[in-house]
Enzyme design. Structure first.
Site, PDB file in Angstrom:
ATOM      1  N   LYS B 106       1.269   1.758 -16.820  1.00  0.00           N
ATOM      2  CA  LYS B 106       1.865   2.569 -15.520  1.00  0.00           C
ATOM      3  C   LYS B 106       3.322   1.682 -15.760  1.00  0.00           C
ATOM      4  O   LYS B 106       3.485   0.202 -15.541  1.00  0.00           O
ATOM      5  CB  LYS B 106       1.194   2.232 -14.294  1.00  0.00           C
ATOM      6  CG  LYS B 106       2.234   2.400 -12.995  1.00  0.00           C
ATOM      7  CD  LYS B 106       1.881   1.958 -11.719  1.00  0.00           C
ATOM      8  CE  LYS B 106       2.830   1.821 -10.655  1.00  0.00           C
ATOM      9  NZ  LYS B 106       2.450   1.112  -9.374  1.00  0.00           N
ATOM     10  N   GLY B 167       5.020  -0.820  -0.832  1.00  0.00           N
ATOM     11  CA  GLY B 167       4.423  -1.591   0.425  1.00  0.00           C
ATOM     12  C   GLY B 167       5.056  -1.275   1.772  1.00  0.00           C
ATOM     13  O   GLY B 167       4.890  -2.174   2.840  1.00  0.00           O
ATOM     14  N   ALA B 193       3.531   4.802  -4.201  1.00  0.00           N
ATOM     15  CA  ALA B 193       4.246   3.729  -3.270  1.00  0.00           C
ATOM     16  C   ALA B 193       4.487   4.351  -2.002  1.00  0.00           C
ATOM     17  O   ALA B 193       5.103   5.375  -1.796  1.00  0.00           O
ATOM     18  CB  ALA B 193       5.338   3.233  -4.124  1.00  0.00           C
ATOM     19  N   GLY B 194       4.523   3.576  -0.993  1.00  0.00           N
ATOM     20  CA  GLY B 194       4.934   3.732   0.248  1.00  0.00           C
ATOM     21  C   GLY B 194       4.004   4.783   1.338  1.00  0.00           C
ATOM     22  O   GLY B 194       4.344   4.828   2.180  1.00  0.00           O
ATOM     23  N   ASN B 215      -2.289   1.345  -2.425  1.00  0.00           N
ATOM     24  CA  ASN B 215      -2.751  -0.205  -2.638  1.00  0.00           C
ATOM     25  C   ASN B 215      -2.493  -0.651  -1.240  1.00  0.00           C
ATOM     26  O   ASN B 215      -3.759  -0.822  -0.743  1.00  0.00           O
ATOM     27  CB  ASN B 215      -1.694  -0.917  -3.722  1.00  0.00           C
ATOM     28  CG  ASN B 215      -2.311  -2.097  -4.045  1.00  0.00           C
ATOM     29  OD1 ASN B 215      -3.056  -2.735  -3.357  1.00  0.00           O
ATOM     30  ND2 ASN B 215      -1.965  -2.818  -5.069  1.00  0.00           N
ATOM     31  N   THR B 216      -1.448  -1.180  -1.029  1.00  0.00           N
ATOM     32  CA  THR B 216      -1.233  -1.861   0.180  1.00  0.00           C
ATOM     33  C   THR B 216      -2.033  -1.449   1.574  1.00  0.00           C
ATOM     34  O   THR B 216      -2.707  -2.087   2.241  1.00  0.00           O
ATOM     35  CB  THR B 216       0.388  -2.252   0.428  1.00  0.00           C
ATOM     36  OG1 THR B 216       1.033  -2.552  -0.636  1.00  0.00           O
ATOM     37  CG2 THR B 216       0.492  -3.225   1.692  1.00  0.00           C
TER      38      THR B 216
END
Lengths: 74, 266
Positions: B106, B167, B193-194, B215-216
């Site tokens: 990645k 994040g 992301a986001g 993830n987050t």
């Protein structure tokens, strides 16, 4: 001269000085540093060392070694 | 013969490798390794990202290998997080591969710490080098359709446009651009992301993205395992909705009950 001799018998691992006798392999160094488990990621003087060669690549005095691991990340 | 209304063999294929799940998980920011593992299992994800960092001889867990906390069947996707230049990214990818991690990457080239936005020029440069070196390359990019096309033309195996900054949990702020990337891309589009809520993931799949990376939103939830399950369901719902064929939006209302035969006219 004593300093020069000392320098000749050491390598640097992640920036830290480490004793290295003649014939020290990457594999042996990892054992000594207790780096066990699935993946150790090693660079020697800026070039990655393939895992298959850990047992045969012998480090030389003055070598700069980088040891990394997979860590949590996105 | 599958029953009507179900979708069989809906696998995600990246560079010839098939995955049963369209949810990819990041392993960062969990309170414990056990919480991370539990979330990975609940999510159904088969592909997870890991970062590469120096061993820290002074920290108690400085020698730990995160992959030991993962199920053995998990496919690993090393990232180049921390790389600010193409050179850094190529170095990290080669180091990971030499140490036995998969030759998948990645690709992240991020010089900007405030918004963590990727450098398109550095990313293109690194992608070219890594592709010629035999890597399977999944570049993390801003949602720029022209850049995505350039990367696909180079031979990248997927593109990973961001929904909003890493994040931030703000969802698909770049929805219109992602839609164009989806329309134009011949390789999987993974929104990365986001994504802060399961509905954001569903929305990405509904508009045709092939997968999402989360993830987050899962890692910092009060109950990461339950949130991983919620994202799993949202990804399934979004994908099913996309394949079923979404209705077109209209500006005005259209009654769903018959206009004729109103009792009040009787």
């Amino acid at each position: 001269m004593a300093d020069a001799q000392h320098e000749e018998q050491t390598i640097r691992v992640n920036g830290r000085r480490q004793a290295a006798e003649i014939g020290l392999t990457v594999e042996r160094l990892l054992e000594r540093l207790e780096i066990t488990g699935r993946y150790a990621l090693v660079e020697r003087n800026g070039s990655p060392v393939p895992r298959e060669r850990f047992g045969t690549v012998e480090l030389e005095p003055g070598d700069e070694v980088v040891i990394a691991r997979p860590v949590a990340g996105g | 013969m599958p029953a009507k209304g179900t979708f069989m063999s809906d696998e995600l294929t990246i560079d010839g490798h098939t995955f049963g799940s369209r949810l990819i998980l990041g392993t960062g920011r969990y309170a414990t390794d056990a919480a991370m593992r539990s979330a990975v299992e609940a999510s159904g994800a088969e592909l997870v990202t890991v970062a590469v960092r120096l061993v820290d001889f002074d920290a108690p867990a400085g020698k730990a290998d995160i992959t030991e906390a993962l199920p053995e069947t998990t496919h690993l996707l090393p990232n180049t997080a921390g790389a600010q230049t193409a050179r850094d990214a190529v170095r990290l990818a080669r180091l990971a591969r030499a140490g036995g991690l998969p030759a998948w990457v990645k690709l992240e080239v991020i010089p900007d710490e405030r918004y963590l936005l990727p450098d398109p020029v550095g990313t293109l440069d690194a992608a070219e080098q890594l592709l010629s070196d035999g890597f399977t390359v999944l570049p993390y990019i801003n949602a720029d359709p022209v850049l995505a096309t350039r990367l696909v033309d180079l031979g990248c195996h997927a593109v990973m446009p961001l929904g909003s900054p890493i994040g931030s949990g703000r969802g698909l702020k770049l929805r219109d651009s992602i839609r164009i990337i989806v329309e134009q891309s011949s390789v999987p589009v993974i929104v990365d992301a986001g994504l802060g809520a399961p509905s954001h993931a569903a929305e990405a799949l509904e508009l045709g993205a092939d997968a999402v990376l989360v993830n987050t939103a899962i890692a910092v939830a009060d109950d990461p395992t339950a949130m991983a399950d919620a994202f799993r369901l949202a990804v399934l719902a979004g994908r099913h909705g996309f394949r079923a064929g979404l209705m077109e939006e209209r500006d005005r209302a259209t009654a769903s009950s018959p206009a004729a035969g109103l009792v009040t006219n009787g």
